[in-house]
Design an enzyme around this catalytic site. Structure first.
Site: not given
Ligand SMILES: *Cc1c(COP(=O)(O)O)cnc(C)c1O
Length: 460
Positions: A72, A124-125, A215, A217, A258, A450
């Protein structure tokens, strides 16, 4: 002759995929009311819905899954991941989270308040969602070139410094908790950001005393583009470029689904001890204890190994090479795609591909359905259905571009799959004159329509 790109791995385990018939697919998609999200994955032959969490782990990652430490607190696997992230990014503190949006939730809980402004390059959304949920605003400062699919520019993810400075002058450090650089810029099509631009953003932000966060990813794919396109870095290793890139930031959020090369996971990495402690409080409430953040010990261990593999040049050359290979085949067939080809997906320009389908009949969705029926390939509409309705007038919002996105999972499909995708699209392109009608909505949800929208074929 230059040797071509090749996969940098060979196969040890395979997964059977079912190759359905056109008449089966015709029936299935009609049963699902022409929504590709509703299809069971067994009914899809090549699944290009997303590159998030859909990649293949290596033998070394699977062996880490077996030896992960499930303690843990103070798990060995946590320390393994922390050391990897420190070495790779230079950031001192690590908070694991269960995925990228969870990292956003924890970090923004500490930093983003009502009325704040968060400038960046096409957020990102989920990022935008987490900002707007806190009654703050995301300001898009991406360079104008990013919004024309036919302009060739090596770093279409770059931030426009005059747009950024305007935001800084208007709102100042009291209203701007940080600037967010997304690498690569997912929303503008997996387009990279240059080190030169990152340096300029950092200098400007220092001047206005505003922190810079990433960010991250697709940070490794971004580093690959820097090596290929920014002369200063041609001889640098990917890992050295990654370190250089993050040296201009105060911290990062990461979706490990990613460039972490794992199926689930995320993290926050940052320098400030004080901010780490503040985020830690939110992390414990939302995600779990500081050393696991909603993940199993084995997940942390597999991620540490995945981060190492994702920042190796031969892997990235194969990864980006595969997407370029597909894109170049489509260009050779005259198929209109967004250029230059981005890091994780191909975007097909549906307005040019299907010029006879009216916009109110959703050309990108129509193309997505045709591609599924033709060959069992699942892409995703990035167009009017996704853009949804204006919250006040309830009219459809028509975005500038109507795209079908084909996101390529990492280390999952082979070159013959790319050939198959290209031929399937060519077949549809050859008969495009015959496709004159699209679809109409029979049911939709009031938000994020969507995912669940129901459609029927429009009558001629
Ligand atoms: C996928 C993504 C996120 C969100 O990540 P999740 O693991 O899907 O929650 C944030 N920013 C970017 C650029 C992404 O491609």
């Amino acid at each position: 002759m230059d040797l071509p790109y090749t996969e940098s791995y060979r196969i040890k385990m395979v997964e059977e995929i079912y190759q359905s018939t056109p008449s089966e697919r015709e029936q299935w998609i009609e049963e699902k009311e022409f929504n590709l999200f509703n299809l069971e994955s067994q009914k899809v032959f090549i699944d290009l819905l997303t590159d998030s969490g859909t990649g293949a782990m290596s033998d070394k990652q699977w062996s880490e899954m077996m030896t992960g430490d499930e303690s843990y607190a103070g798990s060995r696997s946590f320390h393994q991941l922390k050391e990897t992230v420190q070495k790779l990014t230079g950031f001192r503190h690590l908070l694991p989270t269960h995925q990228g949006r969870a990292a956003e939730n924890v970090l923004f809980s500490a930093l983003v308040k009502e009325g704040h402004i968060v400038p960046g390059n096409s957020h990102f959304d989920t990022t935008k969602g987490h900002i707007e949920f806190r009654k703050a605003h995301a300001v898009d400062c991406t360079i104008d070139e990013a919004f024309d699919s036919q302009i060739i520019h090596p770093f279409k993810g770059n931030i426009d410094l005059s747009k950024l400075e305007k935001a800084y002058q208007e709102h100042g450090k009291e209203k701007i908790p940080f600037t967010l650089i997304t690498v690569t810029c997912n929303t503008s099509g997996g387009q990279p950001v240059s080190i030169e631009n990152i340096r300029e953003v950092k200098a400007l932000s220092d001047h206005y005393q505003i922190p810079v966060f990433f960010d991250g990813a697709r940070f490794a794919e971004n580093a690959y583009f820097i090596k290929e396109r920014e002369v200063e870095f041609a001889d640098w290793s990917i890992k050295a470029i990654v370190r250089e890139m993050f040296s201009y930031g105060d911290g990062m959020t990461m979706s490990a689904k990613k460039d972490g090369l794992v199926n689930i996971g995320g993290f926050i990495a940052l320098n400030s001890e004080e901010l780490y402690k503040e985020c830690g409080n939110f992390g414990i409430i939302y995600e779990g204890y500081l050393s696991y953040g909603g993940l199993a010990g084995r997940d942390l261990a597999a991620l540490a190994q995945g981060l190492h593999e994702a920042t190796e040049y031969p892997y990235l050359k194969a990864r980006i090479g595969q997407i370029e290979y597909l894109g170049n085949q489509l260009l050779a067939y005259g198929i209109p795609i967004q250029q230059p080809i981005g890091g994780h997906a191909i975007f097909i320009d549906a307005l040019r591909f299907l010029p006879h389908v009216p916009r109110e009949e959703f050309p990108a969705q129509t193309l997505g359905i045709e591609l599924y029926k033709e060959a069992g390939i699942r892409g995703v509409e990035i167009g009017t259905i996704l853009a949804d309705r204006d919250p006040e007038t309830r009219e459809n919002r028509y975005p500038k571009l109507e795209l079908l996105r084909l996101a390529i999972p990492r280390r999952t499909y082979l070159q013959s799959h790319m050939d198959y995708i290209a031929v399937a699209l060519k077949n549809i392109f050859d008969r495009r004159e015959l496709i004159k009608t699209g679809y109409e909505i029979t049911w939709e949800s009031p938000i994020l329509r969507h995912f669940t929208v129901k459609l029927k074929k429009k009558k001629k």
